[in-house]
Design a protein around this motif. Structure first.
Motif, PDB file in Angstrom:
ATOM      1  N   GLN A   1       0.826  -1.223   0.000  1.00 36.27           N
ATOM      2  CA  GLN A   1       0.000   0.000   0.000  1.00 36.27           C
ATOM      3  C   GLN A   1       0.857   1.270   0.000  1.00 36.27           C
ATOM      4  O   GLN A   1       0.345   2.353   0.209  1.00 36.27           O
ATOM      5  CB  GLN A   1      -0.917   0.002   1.224  1.00 36.27           C
TER       6      GLN A   1
ATOM      7  N   THR B   1       0.421   4.689  -9.527  1.00 38.41           N
ATOM      8  CA  THR B   1       0.787   3.667  -8.542  1.00 38.41           C
ATOM      9  C   THR B   1       2.260   3.284  -8.671  1.00 38.41           C
ATOM     10  O   THR B   1       2.951   3.075  -7.665  1.00 38.41           O
ATOM     11  CB  THR B   1      -0.089   2.410  -8.721  1.00 38.41           C
TER      12      THR B   1
ATOM     13  N   ASN C   1       0.048  -4.012  -6.255  1.00 42.61           N
ATOM     14  CA  ASN C   1      -0.858  -3.020  -6.842  1.00 42.61           C
ATOM     15  C   ASN C   1      -0.334  -2.459  -8.149  1.00 42.61           C
ATOM     16  O   ASN C   1      -0.814  -1.419  -8.612  1.00 42.61           O
ATOM     17  CB  ASN C   1      -1.077  -1.870  -5.855  1.00 42.61           C
TER      18      ASN C   1
END
Lengths: 220, 448
Positions: free
Chosen positions: A92, A143, A170
């Motif tokens: 994250q 990202t 991700n």
């Protein structure tokens, strides 16, 4: 041997009963080595990484980082030990949302004195190809850029060990390859990398891969 | 990069949270500073009002003194004119009466025929209104063992050519006695008591009040009885002529001339009452003036007392309201600041987790939150002081308004606000900051 984990056990006591996250896990990572631990979700990967990083006290076993047991230190001493020796990369990213790229990369400098922190930060940002995004906040980054920023932050203090928890989880294929490439580069520069992931491509970049199932390491 | 830069960046990022915290501190400081400034303005205003009132009273008293002095002179003059117009008293004595004997001893030894009174009464003399024949002698009252002046009087003799007037002095009836103050007090005499004088019995008809003159040691009896007692039958020592009037400047001389024409071998002297009347007039005027001045001073003192009471009551009311309201506002704001800090900690859980993971110590995590609280306190103190001070100046209504700022500005209060507001804010944020510092980064990172 930079990282030496011996007979680690960790059990979580939940409302639904006990969960044995780690059961007699031993693992070592030498300097210049890229070690990957593969396994499905919930198998104990993150627990292993947090224990290795001095963030989660194991129920049993021993952790030695560069020959020192971080859990023998007080919480604040352990924080200082982490700042000096360990870098973290998470799925994250965990970037501070209101700091721009430069300040996020500089964040570890709050924990330890780095005379050349600013130069080092700019050097890392340039290395990860983020010069033109240096004053952007995480909300303005892709990202891939966020993960590269997180990587730069993890490397600011010149850690001996880099602990990466699903850093490609991700990211798209290209960005994932890019991040794995940087990890391999860190290892080839003499650092030790412990990557926990369920991404099968890690095999292509890591020098050694171990599987983890139900809290136990099994040969790949 | 340092903790303070992080704090400033976070403030810039979460402006609403910061603004709400700032507002809370500002309201708390403003209520305290506003109330304090307003009370200070009240005290200054009270001093001003009382000072103005005292000046007004002093001025009014000074004016009254001047007015009274002027009025006193006018009154005295008017009284003098009135008493002059009312007439004066004369004493008609035998020509050979030595006046030294009268003035030094208060007695008259020479006599003249009693019929002189009737002769004068039956004459056409216009300058005399009332006639009172009398005999008098200093006398040792052996029954009382006291030296007195004995006066015999027959009361007023009506003038034949005049209408009958109300007599100025009543006749002493035979067998009765009027006694002066010293006589009746020394001998404890009562009205209607029987007393004996030279073997004769008299009834005390009247007890005279204190006069402060020879009358206090005088006893008055009927003329005929006195003449008999003193062996002066058909003789009198003098005739008192009362309320004599004369239009000319030298009035005694004019009357003396009239009397000499009727009663040769007599002398006329002016008796004391006119001088006494003038003195009484002066005293009356002085008394009136003093009473008027005293009333003015009393009214002024009452006005000052009333103002003092009213202002004290107003100040006390405001102090009571402030004593309740200000602590309530401060406590409410502190709770709100604490709540905002707690919300801020909850919002920043992930941030706290990663900062702990990369090596920040718990004291640094606390510094991040307490530093923000101190900044909020500092800025809120300045903003709140400005607002509270402005309110206090406006509501204090000190005049002139442009000077009110400098008169009410208290550096100590500003310093107190700047010191206490950050402290209040830090204390209110303490528990959330401790909670943040105790966050377990492993739990946070696993949860994410």
């Amino acid at each position: 041997m930079l990282l030496n984990l011996q007979s680690l056990t960790k059990t979580y006591h939940t409302a639904n009963g006990e969960v044995h996250a780690l059961a007699d896990v031993s693992l070592s990572v030498d300097d210049g080595k890229f070690q990957a631990v593969q396994g499905p979700s919930g198998c104990g990967k993150t627990t292993l990484l947090l224990i290795a990083g001095g963030l989660l006290t194991p129920d049993g076993g021993q952790v030695l980082v560069d020959g020192k047991n971080p859990y023998a230190l007080s919480p604040d001493e352990r924080a200082g030990f982490r700042a000096a020796n360990i870098g973290f990369v998470f799925q994250q990213f965990h970037l501070v949302p209101y700091l721009n790229v430069l300040d996020n990369v500089l964040a570890p400098a709050m924990a330890s004195h780095l005379p050349d922190a600013h130069d080092r930060a700019r050097e890392l940002i340039a290395h990860f190809g983020m010069q033109d995004r240096i004053h952007h906040v995480p909300g303005q980054l892709s990202t891939g850029e966020r993960q590269r920023t997180a990587l730069a932050r993890a490397l600011l203090n010149r850690p001996k060990i880099l602990l990466a928890d699903e850093p490609t989880g991700n990211l798209d294929h290209d960005h994932a390859d890019s991040v794995l490439g940087y990890l391999r580069e860190f290892a080839s520069d003499g650092g030790a990398v412990l990557l926990v992931t369920h991404d099968s491509r890690a095999v292509e970049y890591a020098q050694s891969v171990t599987n983890i199932e139900h809290g136990q390491l099994v040969p790949a | 990069m340092n903790v303070w830069r992080l704090v400033l960046q976070e403030i810039a990022h979460r402006k609403v949270n910061f603004a709400m915290g700032l507002l809370s501190v500002a309201v708390a400081v403003a209520s305290f500073v506003g109330a304090t400034t307003l009370l200070q303005a009240d005290r200054i205003r009270t001093d001003e009002i009382l000072s103005e009132r005292k000046q007004q009273v002093e001025q009014a008293v000074a004016e009254k003194q001047q007015e009274v002095k002027q009025a006193g002179k006018q009154l005295e003059d008017a009284m003098r004119k009135i008493t002059k117009g009312l007439g004066f008293n004369l004493l008609i004595l035998p020509q050979d009466q030595d006046l030294n004997e009268l003035h030094a001893g208060g007695t008259l030894s020479k006599t003249m025929p009693a019929e002189y009174v009737d002769r004068l009464a039956n004459s056409n003399i216009m300058t005399i209104n009332h006639l009172l024949p009398m005999v008098t002698q200093k006398f040792h009252w052996k029954e009382m063992d006291q030296t007195i002046h004995l006066v015999g009087t027959r009361g007023e003799v009506p003038l034949a050519h005049r209408d009958l007037k109300k007599p100025l002095q009543d006749q002493v009836p035979p067998g009765s006695m009027v006694v002066g103050f010293q006589i009746h007090t020394k001998n404890s005499l009562r009205k209607d008591q029987k007393v004996t004088l030279q073997g004769r019995e008299f009834t005390v008809k009247e007890l005279k009040p204190q006069q402060g003159n020879r009358d206090d040691v005088t006893a008055w009896i009927n003329l005929a009885e006195a003449q008999d007692l003193l062996g002066r039958q058909n003789l009198v020592n003098g005739i008192l002529a009362l309320e004599c009037n004369c239009a000319t400047q030298d009035r005694v001389a004019e009357i003396r001339e009239d009397v000499a024409a009727i009663l040769p071998g007599t002398q006329v002297i002016e008796s004391g009452p006119p001088a006494l009347a003038r003195a009484e007039a002066r005293n009356k005027a002085k008394q009136t003036a003093e009473e008027s001045l005293a009333r003015e001073k009393a009214a002024g003192a009452a006005a000052i007392d009333s103002d003092t009471t009213n202002r004290t009551r107003l100040t006390e009311q405001r102090e009571q309201v402030a004593a309740v309201l200000v602590p309530l506002v401060i406590i409410g704001c502190a709770v709100w600041i604490g709540f905002l800090a707690l919300m801020n900690v909850r919002q920043r859980t992930s941030e706290v987790g990663i900062l702990r993971a990369i090596g920040l110590r718990s004291v640094q995590i606390m510094t991040i939150f307490l530093g923000k609280a101190v900044l909020i306190g500092l800025i809120g103190a300045v903003v709140g002081y400005a607002a509270g001070f402005g309110f206090g100046v406006a509501a204090g209504e000190l005049a002139p308004a442009e000077d009110a700022w400098s008169r009410l500005f208290a550096p100590g209060l500003l310093v107190l606000a700047v010191l206490m507001a950050p402290l209040l804010s830090a204390v209110a944020s303490w528990i959330p900051a401790v909670l943040a510092a105790r966050e377990d980064p492993a739990v946070i990172l696993q949860a994410e």
